[in-house]
Design a protein around this motif. Structure first.
Motif, short mmCIF file in Angstrom:
data_model
loop_
_atom_site.label_atom_id
_atom_site.label_comp_id
_atom_site.label_asym_id
_atom_site.label_seq_id
_atom_site.Cartn_x
_atom_site.Cartn_y
_atom_site.Cartn_z
N SER A 1 0.97 -1.79 0.28
CA SER A 1 -0.03 0.04 0.16
C SER A 1 1.05 1.08 0.22
N MET B 1 -5.15 -3.20 -4.44
CA MET B 1 -5.04 -3.58 -2.91
C MET B 1 -5.72 -1.97 -2.06
N LYS B 2 -5.84 -1.54 -2.76
CA LYS B 2 -6.68 0.32 -2.36
C LYS B 2 -6.30 0.66 -1.06
N PRO C 1 -10.30 -6.14 -5.20
CA PRO C 1 -8.56 -6.12 -4.36
C PRO C 1 -8.69 -7.27 -4.72
#
Length: 281
Positions: A152, A180-181, A208
């Motif tokens: 992230s 992966m948001k 995701p």
């Protein structure tokens, strides 16, 4: 904003020599030189040949891409990382390329987040020390796969901040940010000077954790909210460069001239909504 080309986009349908010629033809400002293509190029050419090309072209080198899986390595594997960094620093010294992308390791087992952070900070600091005498900066690229140790933007930025080195920053890749948001709130809080490289791309509409590099598509043709990312970059004051980077097998089957041309056109179309770009061709 300057437009760059990442050679992954023509990974299997072109060489460094051809990429250089076509990027110059289509008006790119920068190129991200892949390590594997560079080594292939140097079997028949010299670093002075590469320097001569850049000296006589609008196109300039922006970064070398990439030193992969830098963390949790055995002694031999880590030594190879350091040897490759030394090689890139020496080539970069000749051709004036002063950034190297570095990528964390996948499938590391049951390490905690704090252990991952500690290992990654330690490795980045050591590699930064090796790069510093050459004036080289390291751009740390998180990867939006659930199996990547750093997946992230928020975690990557926290690690870079913890290193507390002037020559360590992050890569912001739209695909990895979306996959992966990653939180747009984390990007809004980022120092634009710590975003060393900005990769643009788009992707198919998968959930995701399911997305992989081969799902990438041209900017504006997929599910990523590029407008949110681009407007946030404008808001925080980032306007340095944008590099088109795809790994789509379909595009590797195209003629390289077409791939490089479409990459430039789609990148300019997406970015020009928010930033001035120099449309040379």
């Amino acid at each position: 904003m300057k437009i760059a080309f990442n050679e992954a986009t023509t990974l299997h349908n072109s060489t460094l020599k051809q990429d250089l010629e076509l990027c110059e033809k289509h008006g790119y400002d920068y190129i991200e030189v892949r390590l594997d293509k560079l080594k292939e190029y140097l079997t028949e050419h010299t670093t002075d040949d590469l320097k001569a090309f850049f000296d006589n072209s609008h196109l300039k080198p922006y970064a070398f891409n990439a030193l992969e899986f830098i963390t949790f390595r055995d002694e031999a594997g880590y030594q190879q990382i350091k040897d490759d960094l030394q090689f890139l620093c020496e080539v970069g010294d000749v051709v004036n390329c002063k950034k190297v992308v570095v990528v964390p390791t996948f499938d590391i087992g049951d390490y905690t987040r704090s252990q991952i952070k500690e290992e990654t900070v330690s490795v980045l600091r050591e590699l930064a020390d090796l790069a510093e005498p050459y004036g080289v900066k390291l751009a740390f690229e998180f990867v939006g796969y659930p199996t990547c140790s750093v997946h992230s933007f928020g975690d990557a930025y926290e690690i870079v901040t913890e290193t507390n080195r002037e020559n360590i920053g992050v890569v912001l890749d739209c695909f990895h940010f979306h996959a992966m948001k990653s939180s747009i709130k984390d990007l809004k809080k980022a120092d634009p000077n710590k975003i060393f490289i900005f990769h643009i791309d788009d992707c198919e509409d998968l959930p995701p954790g399911a997305l992989r590099d081969h799902h990438r598509v041209w900017p504006g043709e997929g599910a990523i909210d590029l407008d949110v990312i681009l407007s946030t970059l404008k808001e925080i004051g980032y306007s340095e460069m944008v590099s088109i980077e795809l790994f789509r097998p379909e595009y590797w089957e195209w003629d390289a001239d077409r791939t490089i041309r479409v990459g430039k056109e789609t990148t300019e179309k997406a970015v020009s909504k928010y930033f001035a770009v120099d449309q040379r061709v």
